[in-house]
Design a protein around this motif. Structure first.
Motif, PDB file in Angstrom:
ATOM      1  N   LEU A 242      29.980  48.833  46.678  1.00  0.00           N
ATOM      2  CA  LEU A 242      31.201  49.383  46.115  1.00  0.00           C
ATOM      3  C   LEU A 242      32.125  48.192  45.925  1.00  0.00           C
ATOM      4  O   LEU A 242      32.442  47.486  46.891  1.00  0.00           O
ATOM      5  CB  LEU A 242      31.820  50.400  47.068  1.00  0.00           C
ATOM      6  N   VAL A 243      32.526  47.925  44.688  1.00  0.00           N
ATOM      7  CA  VAL A 243      33.361  46.768  44.362  1.00  0.00           C
ATOM      8  C   VAL A 243      34.659  47.266  43.748  1.00  0.00           C
ATOM      9  O   VAL A 243      34.643  48.128  42.863  1.00  0.00           O
ATOM     10  CB  VAL A 243      32.636  45.823  43.376  1.00  0.00           C
ATOM     11  N   GLY A 244      35.785  46.749  44.235  1.00  0.00           N
ATOM     12  CA  GLY A 244      37.084  47.131  43.713  1.00  0.00           C
ATOM     13  C   GLY A 244      37.888  45.911  43.311  1.00  0.00           C
ATOM     14  O   GLY A 244      37.657  44.810  43.811  1.00  0.00           O
ATOM     15  N   GLN A 245      38.829  46.132  42.394  1.00  0.00           N
ATOM     16  CA  GLN A 245      39.726  45.063  41.952  1.00  0.00           C
ATOM     17  C   GLN A 245      41.100  45.658  41.699  1.00  0.00           C
ATOM     18  O   GLN A 245      41.231  46.711  41.065  1.00  0.00           O
ATOM     19  CB  GLN A 245      39.198  44.398  40.686  1.00  0.00           C
ATOM     20  N   VAL A 246      42.128  44.971  42.208  1.00  0.00           N
ATOM     21  CA  VAL A 246      43.519  45.377  42.020  1.00  0.00           C
ATOM     22  C   VAL A 246      44.361  44.137  41.758  1.00  0.00           C
ATOM     23  O   VAL A 246      43.957  43.028  42.081  1.00  0.00           O
ATOM     24  CB  VAL A 246      44.076  46.115  43.254  1.00  0.00           C
ATOM     25  N   GLY A 247      45.518  44.335  41.191  1.00  0.00           N
ATOM     26  CA  GLY A 247      46.442  43.227  40.989  1.00  0.00           C
ATOM     27  C   GLY A 247      47.188  43.341  39.685  1.00  0.00           C
ATOM     28  O   GLY A 247      46.859  44.169  38.838  1.00  0.00           O
ATOM     29  N   PRO A 248      48.179  42.482  39.494  1.00  0.00           N
ATOM     30  CA  PRO A 248      48.999  42.530  38.286  1.00  0.00           C
ATOM     31  C   PRO A 248      48.215  42.312  36.992  1.00  0.00           C
ATOM     32  O   PRO A 248      48.606  42.792  35.941  1.00  0.00           O
ATOM     33  CB  PRO A 248      50.023  41.412  38.483  1.00  0.00           C
TER      34      PRO A 248
END
Length: 91
Positions: free
Chosen positions: A57-63
């Motif tokens: 399970l891979v996630g990415q967050v940020g501006p």
């Protein structure tokens, strides 16, 4: 992931690792990228992952990411999920 982002728009990897642990995932199966760049500025995005069997399970967050993103992908042969430098999860 959605709850952490919604409540704080956090770009701190620890927040997402802690949320995954609270959801029952094993911390020792996780990876997370640095919260800051090599010159100390806040990262444009943070990636985190948790290995579950042969998948990740891979996630990415940020501006730089319009909305928090997650997906399930095949795990890498060496047992990891993310390619490149990741930080220690030592808390």
């Amino acid at each position: 992931m959605e709850a952490v982002w919604k409540d704080s728009t956090s770009v701190k990897g620890r927040d997402y690792v802690d949320a995954l642990v609270a959801a029952g995932f094993a911390k020792e199966e996780m990876q997370v990228t640095d919260d800051t760049t090599s010159i100390g500025d806040p990262a444009d995005s943070v990636q985190f992952s948790v290995r579950v069997g042969a998948e990740c399970l891979v996630g990415q967050v940020g501006p730089s990411v319009p909305t928090p993103t997650s997906l399930v992908m095949p795990g890498l042969a060496e047992g990891k999920c993310l390619v490149g430098k990741t930080r220690s999860i030592d808390w």
